[in-house]
Every structure is written in structure tokens, then in C-alpha cells.
Design an enzyme around this catalytic site. Structure first.
Site, PDB file in Angstrom:
ATOM      1  N   GLU A  99       0.883  -1.317   0.153  1.00  0.00           N
ATOM      2  CA  GLU A  99       0.013   0.073  -0.013  1.00  0.00           C
ATOM      3  C   GLU A  99       0.817   1.164   0.007  1.00  0.00           C
ATOM      4  OE1 GLU A  99      -2.682  -0.237  -0.838  1.00  0.00           O
ATOM      5  OE2 GLU A  99      -2.768  -2.352  -0.518  1.00  0.00           O
TER       6      GLU A  99
HETATM    7  C1  LIG Z   1       2.241  -9.703   0.770  1.00  0.00           C
HETATM    8  C2  LIG Z   1       2.247  -8.800  -0.065  1.00  0.00           C
HETATM    9  C3  LIG Z   1       0.845  -8.437  -0.550  1.00  0.00           C
HETATM   10  C4  LIG Z   1       0.573  -7.500  -1.395  1.00  0.00           C
HETATM   11  N1  LIG Z   1      -0.726  -7.109  -1.960  1.00  0.00           N
HETATM   12  C5  LIG Z   1      -0.964  -6.688  -3.025  1.00  0.00           C
HETATM   13  C6  LIG Z   1      -2.193  -6.502  -3.652  1.00  0.00           C
HETATM   14  O1  LIG Z   1      -3.412  -7.058  -3.061  1.00  0.00           O
HETATM   15  N2  LIG Z   1      -2.344  -5.886  -4.908  1.00  0.00           N
HETATM   16  C7  LIG Z   1      -1.341  -5.043  -5.435  1.00  0.00           C
HETATM   17  O2  LIG Z   1      -1.413  -4.485  -6.481  1.00  0.00           O
HETATM   18  N3  LIG Z   1      -0.132  -5.126  -4.892  1.00  0.00           N
HETATM   19  C8  LIG Z   1       0.204  -5.903  -3.637  1.00  0.00           C
HETATM   20  N4  LIG Z   1       1.317  -6.029  -3.116  1.00  0.00           N
HETATM   21  C9  LIG Z   1       2.542  -5.149  -3.934  1.00  0.00           C
HETATM   22  C10 LIG Z   1       3.085  -3.978  -3.139  1.00  0.00           C
HETATM   23  O3  LIG Z   1       1.912  -3.081  -2.911  1.00  0.00           O
HETATM   24  C11 LIG Z   1       4.232  -3.390  -3.651  1.00  0.00           C
HETATM   25  O4  LIG Z   1       5.451  -4.301  -3.321  1.00  0.00           O
HETATM   26  C12 LIG Z   1       4.738  -2.171  -2.989  1.00  0.00           C
HETATM   27  O5  LIG Z   1       3.814  -1.184  -3.261  1.00  0.00           O
HETATM   28  C13 LIG Z   1       6.258  -1.928  -3.210  1.00  0.00           C
HETATM   29  O6  LIG Z   1       6.618  -1.862  -4.566  1.00  0.00           O
HETATM   30  P1  LIG Z   1       7.608  -2.722  -5.221  1.00  0.00           P
HETATM   31  O7  LIG Z   1       7.530  -3.960  -4.610  1.00  0.00           O
HETATM   32  O8  LIG Z   1       7.567  -2.926  -6.742  1.00  0.00           O
HETATM   33  O9  LIG Z   1       8.780  -2.009  -4.620  1.00  0.00           O
HETATM   34  P2  LIG Z   1       9.544  -0.716  -5.694  1.00  0.00           P
HETATM   35  O10 LIG Z   1       8.680   0.142  -6.104  1.00  0.00           O
HETATM   36  O11 LIG Z   1      10.550  -1.372  -6.811  1.00  0.00           O
HETATM   37  O12 LIG Z   1      10.356   0.038  -4.631  1.00  0.00           O
HETATM   38  C14 LIG Z   1      11.667  -0.303  -4.011  1.00  0.00           C
HETATM   39  C15 LIG Z   1      12.131   0.598  -2.996  1.00  0.00           C
HETATM   40  O13 LIG Z   1      12.292   1.694  -3.797  1.00  0.00           O
HETATM   41  C16 LIG Z   1      11.595   2.610  -2.991  1.00  0.00           C
HETATM   42  N5  LIG Z   1      11.340   3.790  -3.839  1.00  0.00           N
HETATM   43  C17 LIG Z   1      10.769   3.622  -5.236  1.00  0.00           C
HETATM   44  N6  LIG Z   1      10.380   4.558  -5.793  1.00  0.00           N
HETATM   45  C18 LIG Z   1      10.720   5.692  -4.857  1.00  0.00           C
HETATM   46  C19 LIG Z   1      10.523   7.014  -4.979  1.00  0.00           C
HETATM   47  N7  LIG Z   1      10.292   7.739  -6.022  1.00  0.00           N
HETATM   48  N8  LIG Z   1      11.028   7.814  -4.043  1.00  0.00           N
HETATM   49  C20 LIG Z   1      11.629   7.138  -2.816  1.00  0.00           C
HETATM   50  N9  LIG Z   1      11.610   5.858  -2.779  1.00  0.00           N
HETATM   51  C21 LIG Z   1      11.438   5.101  -3.893  1.00  0.00           C
HETATM   52  C22 LIG Z   1      10.375   2.249  -2.151  1.00  0.00           C
HETATM   53  O14 LIG Z   1      10.200   2.962  -1.176  1.00  0.00           O
HETATM   54  C23 LIG Z   1      11.145   1.037  -2.024  1.00  0.00           C
HETATM   55  O15 LIG Z   1      11.808   0.977  -0.762  1.00  0.00           O
HETATM   56  C24 LIG Z   1       1.586  -6.836  -2.175  1.00  0.00           C
HETATM   57  C25 LIG Z   1       2.775  -7.144  -1.920  1.00  0.00           C
HETATM   58  C26 LIG Z   1       3.234  -8.005  -0.940  1.00  0.00           C
HETATM   59  C27 LIG Z   1       4.590  -8.548  -0.696  1.00  0.00           C
END
Ligand SMILES: Cc1cc2nc3c(=O)[nH]c(=O)nc-3n(C[C@H](O)[C@H](O)[C@H](O)COP(=O)(O)OP(=O)(O)OC[C@H]3O[C@@H](n4cnc5c(N)ncnc54)[C@H](O)[C@@H]3O)c2cc1C
Length: 600
Positions: free
Chosen positions: A441
Site C-alpha cells: 500500500e
Molecule cells: C504480501 C504482499 C501483498 C501485496 N498485496 C498487493 C495487492 O493486493 N495488490 C497489489 O496490487 N499489490 C500488492 N502488493 C504489492 C505492494 O503494494 C508493492 O510491493 C509495493 O507497493 C512496493 O512496490 P515494489 O515491490 O515494486 O517496490 P519498488 O516500487 O520497486 O520500490 C523499491 C524501493 O524503492 C523505493 N522507492 C521507489 N520509488 C521511490 C521514490 N520515487 N522515492 C523514494 N523511494 C522510492 C521504495 O520505497 C522501496 O523501498 C503486495 C505485496 C506483498 C509483498
């Protein structure tokens, strides 16, 4: 194994004595039914369900996890039966309109229910929790026909919902999303693509699953401006909801993960799946924000839940584990050592979790009033005002309360010493389950950027200013006439400092754009400590007044005051450290070149 006792006394304190929900309910149409008796009855019933049905399944869910077999997912033992009871109890539609089968009660009552369910068993609670987000999105953006079909079934609970945003290459940056939606002659769409990490994406609890999916139509603009939102059911149905055939949606696998094992985190593949546009073309991300905001408040509750469960389960251990003698003299002469609760460091850990739980509850329940006003507003102007206020608080609630929830879970494990690391006591499960809350989220980093960027600077400081005004108003009023003037003075002092640090940070950002990003986490945490201080100051006033009146429940109010004192003396000062970091040079973060990152 952890146990759960619903904190009904504290919930009643917050909704009746602190926030006067009864008066608030008289200002919104849905509040007419929410009489104090009705609120109490629902809270007690939800508490019973949480304690007796869901809490015993918490460890079962963790140990068994979900099982995937050729696209089908089986939930842990007991989850299905509990869900059936939930549906029969009419819990899912509690806060949704009567015309779609709901009970028409205020949204804030739904939040009380969510706290109780989520604290007892977060993994189970995510199934109905995700449905709630789908319901809110359909309610705000759906056509009447879509609401009649999907919202009604979701309100019943016979169908559940999901949110499908994330793809393997993008989570925070949804502008990179690639799933496609091809328009069909009959007005529907065919969706193709693969989503990952979809919570509750597949399971055996309900007869159908309604996926709310982000995808691009042909020729849509690049980035976030070319994203639309679709309803994609697992099973196709007729207009009256009769299931016909399987849609092109399949669960490719489920994740093996650190915590929340009882909730299926799925890869969902869409292969020419029939879908229906929800809202306007290319405005999908905006519409999805309805879902995401629901989910963000829901995740803030996960932080509160972690603090509450951690405190509840660490306390009995601290009372009954004996180790060395208290520095201020023997406390348990009949034992070889004194109970560890006599050691200041153990008390620090317990009181930290307690202060975060009770402070977090007050923060979330007050924010819930804005959701009520938003949903029940009679003019667009009022709706926008409530939505903006809630929008300002959302990143603070989501990020600060999940970070503090994690700290509480860690502290509660620590209270157990080495036994906290052992599965038997369940303390490590609280930590593992809570760990995801700062990530999904929108990570803490993303929430921090949202707060400072969209909600403070781009908003021209209007919401920020309004929030400060509220703090000053309370602070100055109680500085003169309050019972805990020292807290009012501190509240004013920390708010003034917040204003000063914000101005300095924005001035630095005009010279170096990275200044905002470098300061964002500390800015958010400062905002969190300050917001919570406002609620602790209010709670202290209420408790002090109750004690002065000399009524019942003296121990409850005295404990409230002692926790408030702990918050102001031991937790709020952390904000000063965040202020120091916030205003340190941006170069200390940005100067290192990439080749020096690897030069070690
Ligand atoms: C158990 C679980 C349940 C989930 N449930 C859902 C769901 O129901 N539906 C759904 O759609 N998704 C879901 N997700 C996905 C989740 O919302 C994402 O994993 C999360 O939003 C982070 O995205 P990412 O993993 O691609 O990380 P990335 O976006 O790749 O981020 C990696 C790191 O970089 C940082 N970062 C990236 N961009 C910036 C920026 N501009 N400024 C500062 N820092 C930045 C982030 O803070 C993070 O620390 C789930 C994930 C898990 C693990």
C-alpha cells in the site's frame, strides 16, 4: 501461541469520551441508526467473533499457510468456516448502503470492526478487507448496473474482491504498468497481462472473486495518464449474478513469504479475460485511489493491531518472568528474582507498545470521522473538504503507525528475551506478520513523498496550515484552562518547530530538489510523533477531568495519564532527532557517487 482480548474499554473511551461519536453521528444521515446502544452491541459482537472465532485460527493460519494446486488455492483449516459465519452474520455490508444489501451504518463503525478482526487474525481479515476496498471503489465509480450486480454480492460477502495493480517490474511506479485491455463490440474488454502479489487473489472462501484491475487501452498515453480501471470477475455471470462459465483469469502461483501466511499472495494471469470498464477511460489511477486510500487506512490499522497484540501478549510474560533483583529493592521476596516488569527497560518496551496502540487508535478513529463525512456529504464541496482532510492524514497514519507497530512487535519479542525468538509463544509471528505493513500500500518512503510533495508543498500548505491551526487551537485553549498545561505547551512548541523546519526544508529544496526526498522520511516521522502528541494531550485532558469528577474507573484514567506522561517524556522527544536529520545537509545523503557505493 498468542491470545487476544478485544480492548473494548479503550475503544469505548475513544469513541465516547474522547471523540464523541454519538454527537458526530447526529450530523450524518447514516448516523441515525448508530445509537450508542447499537454501537455498543456491534462492538461487543465483533469483539466476540474476533476473540472466539478468529484469534484461535491465527497460529493455524501461520503454520499451515495457503496451498496452491493447479490454479486453486486452499486456505488454512477453519478459515472457510469462519468466513461462512462472517457472511451469515451480515458483517461485510455493515457500513454500505441498504439499497445494495448493506446495513447502512457509518464507515467509522466498519473501522472498529476492522480493528477487532485485524488484531485477532490479520491474515484472515485481509480477505474481507480487500473486498471492502473493491466495494468502496464500485460505490464511488461504478454504474448503477455494476453496483446492483457486483456491489450487492460483495456486500453479502458471497463474492470477494481484490486490487490488481502491481506487476513484476513495477509496484510504486504504476506508470510503467503494461497489462492491456482491448475493447470488444459489446462494450466489454478483453484483458491480457500478469499481476503479482495480489492479496486474496484466489481462495476457497467465496463462490466468485471480483478483481479490480488496472490496464491500458490501445493507444492510451504513456505513464499514469493512460491507465484505466476494470472489473474482471473470476467467473462470468448473468446480470442477476448467476454464475455461467470460468473467465480467463487464473492464479499462476502463490508466494512463499515471511508472514501473513494465511493470506494468499497470488500471481494472477489474465488471458483474454472479459472485463468491464469502471469509471472513465484513462482515469483509472484516480479511481483506484479510492481503493488505495481505503487500503491505506486499513494498513494503518495493521500497525495499531501489531502494537495492541504485542502489548497484550508481552504483558503477562513480564509479570510472570523472574530475573535478577530490582535496583530499587526486592519486589518478589518469595522468588529467586523479581518479575521483569520491575526493570525500567522492560517497562520502557511495554509502555512504548501501549502508547503507540492507544495513541494510534485515537488517531485512526478520529480520521474515521472524515470518512463518514466524505461518504455522507450532501454537497460536492463538503465531500472534497472531508476527502482532502483525510488525504492529508492518510500517509501519516499509514506510514507512522506501521513503523511504530513494527517497533512494538520487536519490543514485545524482546520482552520475552530469547523465548521471543521461539515459535511457541507466537511473538515472532506478530513481528513477521507486521513486517509487510510498511511495504505494501505504498512503502514508508512513498508515503513520505506523498505527504511532503502532494499534501504539503503542491497543496500550497493549505491542509498543512489547517492541521497546525487545529493543534494550536487545542494547545492555546488548554494552556490557559486545561488540566495538563505542560502537554499543551509541548504541543505548541513542537508545532512551532515543525513550521520552522518545514520552511527551512522548502527553502533548501528551492536550491536542490533532492532536499525534499532526503528529508521526507524524517518529516513524516516528525509529523507522526506530533499528531500522536495531539491525541495524547486530548486523552490526558479527558482522563484528568474524569478523575477530577471523582467517578468510577479510577485505575483506567490514572493509567491513561501515566501513559500520556510516558509518551510526552520518552517518545515525543524522538521528533527532535528527526528534525535534526530533516535539516541536515542533503549532500550527506546525495554526495556519494555510484562507484563509491561499491568501492569497499
Ligand atoms: C504480501 C504482499 C501483498 C501485496 N498485496 C498487493 C495487492 O493486493 N495488490 C497489489 O496490487 N499489490 C500488492 N502488493 C504489492 C505492494 O503494494 C508493492 O510491493 C509495493 O507497493 C512496493 O512496490 P515494489 O515491490 O515494486 O517496490 P519498488 O516500487 O520497486 O520500490 C523499491 C524501493 O524503492 C523505493 N522507492 C521507489 N520509488 C521511490 C521514490 N520515487 N522515492 C523514494 N523511494 C522510492 C521504495 O520505497 C522501496 O523501498 C503486495 C505485496 C506483498 C509483498
Amino acid at each position: 501461541m498468542t491470545t487476544y482480548k478485544a480492548p473494548v474499554r479503550d475503544i469505548n473511551f475513544v469513541i465516547n469520551e474522547l471523540l464523541d461519536f454519538n454527537a458526530h453521528y447526529q450530523t450524518i444521515p447514516a448516523g441515525a441508526e448508530a445509537t450508542p446502544d447499537m454501537v455498543e452491541a456491534i462492538t461487543l459482537e465483533a469483539a466476540k467473533f474476533a476473540e472466539e472465532v478468529l484469534s484461535p485460527l491465527n497460529q493455524v493460519g501461520d503454520e499451515q499457510g495457503c496451498q496452491w494446486n493447479d490454479g486453486e488455492v486452499t486456505t488454512p483449516e477453519g478459515f472457510k468456516e469462519a468466513y461462512q459465519m462472517w457472511v451469515e452474520g451480515g458483517w461485510q455490508g455493515l457500513s454500505h448502503p441498504v439499497e445494495y444489501g448493506g446495513q447502512g451504518l457509518p464507515m467509522s463503525m466498519g473501522l472498529i470492526k476492522s480493528e477487532l478482526v485485524g488484531t485477532a487474525n490479520w491474515s484472515w481479515g485481509m480477505y474481507p478487507g480487500l473486498s471492502l476496498g473493491a466495494m468502496n471503489t464500485l460505490y464511488v465509480h461504478g454504474t448503477e448496473a455494476q453496483k446492483q450486480l457486483y456491489l450487492s454480492k460483495l456486500c453479502e460477502g458471497t463474492w470477494t474482491g481484490t486490487m490488481c495493480l502491481t506487476e513484476a517490474h513495477c509496484g510504486s511506479d504504476l506508470g510503467q504498468m503494461r497489462s492491456k485491455a482491448e475493447p470488444q463490440a459489446d462494450g466489454s474488454y478483453k484483458l491480457t497481462g500478469s499481476k503479482i502479489f495480489i492479496s486474496a487473489g484466489e481462495h476457497d472462501l467465496a463462490e466468485n472473486i471480483i478483481h479490480i484491475v488496472l490496464a491500458r487501452t490501445p493507444g492510451a498515453p504513456e505513464g499514469t495518464k493512460g491507465i484505466s480501471l476494470f472489473i474482471v470477475p473470476k467467473f462470468n455471470t448473468t446480470e442477476d449474478g448467476t454464475i455461467t462459465d470460468r473467465n480467463g483469469v487464473k492464479c499462476g502461483s502463490i508466494e512463499h513469504k515471511m508472514g501473513i501466511h494465511g493470506n494468499a499472495t497470488c500471481v494472477i494471469n489474465f488471458d483474454d479475460a472479459t472485463g468491464y470498464m469502471l469509471g472513465q477511460e484513462n482515469e483509472g489511477l484516480n479511481a483506484m485511489f479510492t481503493f488505495m486510500n481505503t487500503a491505506r487506512i486499513g494498513t494503518a490499522i495493521q500497525g495499531l493491531a501489531a502494537s495492541e497484540l504485542a502489548y497484550q501478549n508481552a504483558l503477562p510474560y513480564a509479570l510472570d518472568r523472574y530475573s535478577m533483583r530490582s535496583l530499587s529493592g526486592v519486589k518478589n521476596p518469595d522468588k529467586a528474582g523479581d518479575a521483569i516488569i520491575h526493570h525500567p527497560d522492560v517497562r520502557r518496551m511495554l509502555l512504548t507498545a501501549r502508547a503507540f496502540a492507544e495513541g494510534g487508535r485515537a488517531m485512526i478513529y478520529d480520521a474515521a470521522k472524515y470518512s463518514d463525512r466524505m461518504v455522507q456529504a450532501e454537497s460536492q464541496e463538503d465531500r472534497d473538504a472531508a476527502e482532502n482532510e483525510l488525504g492529508f492524514l492518510t500517509p501519516i497514519l499509514k506510514a507512522f503507525l506501521t513503523e511504530t507497530g513494527l517497533e512494538s512487535a520487536s519490543n514485545a519479542m524482546q520482552v520475552f528475551g530469547g523465548h521471543g525468538f521461539i515459535k511457541e509463544h507466537g511473538m515472532e509471528q506478530i513481528y513477521r506478520d507486521a513486517r509487510i505493513a510498511t511495504m505494501y500500500e505504498g512503502t514508508t518512503g512513498i508515503q513520505a513523498m506523498d505527504l511532503i510533495g502532494r499534501k504539503v508543498v503542491l497543496d500550497g500548505f493549505k491542509l498543512y496550515g489547517g492541521f497546525c491551526k487545529k493543534l494550536y487551537k487545542f494547545g492555546f485553549k488548554n494552556l490557559i484552562s486545561g488540566k495538563r498545561r505542560c502537554y499543551s505547551a509541548k504541543l505548541i512548541g513542537y508545532t512551532l518547530a515543525w513550521n520552522w523546519h518545514t520552511v527551512k526544508m522548502v527553502a533548501r529544496a528551492s536550491r536542490n530538489r533532492d532536499a525534499v526526498g532526503a528529508a521526507s522520511y524524517d518529516f513524516l516521522m516528525y509529523s507522526g510523533y506530533l499528531s500522536m502528541a495531539y491525541y495524547w494531550a486530548m486523552m490526558a485532558e479527558v482522563a484528568a477531568n474524569k478523575l477530577a469528577e471523582g467517578g468510577e474507573d479510577k485505575a483506567f484514567y490514572e493509567a491513561k495519564l501515566e501513559t500520556a506522561e510516558f509518551y510526552f517524556s520518552r517518545l515525543l522527544p524522538r521528533a527532535k532527532g528527526h528534525a535534526g536529520c530533516m535539516n541536515s545537509s542533503t549532500d550527506s545523503v546525495m554526495a556519494m557517487s555510484l562507484d563509491r557505493f561499491t568501492a569497499r
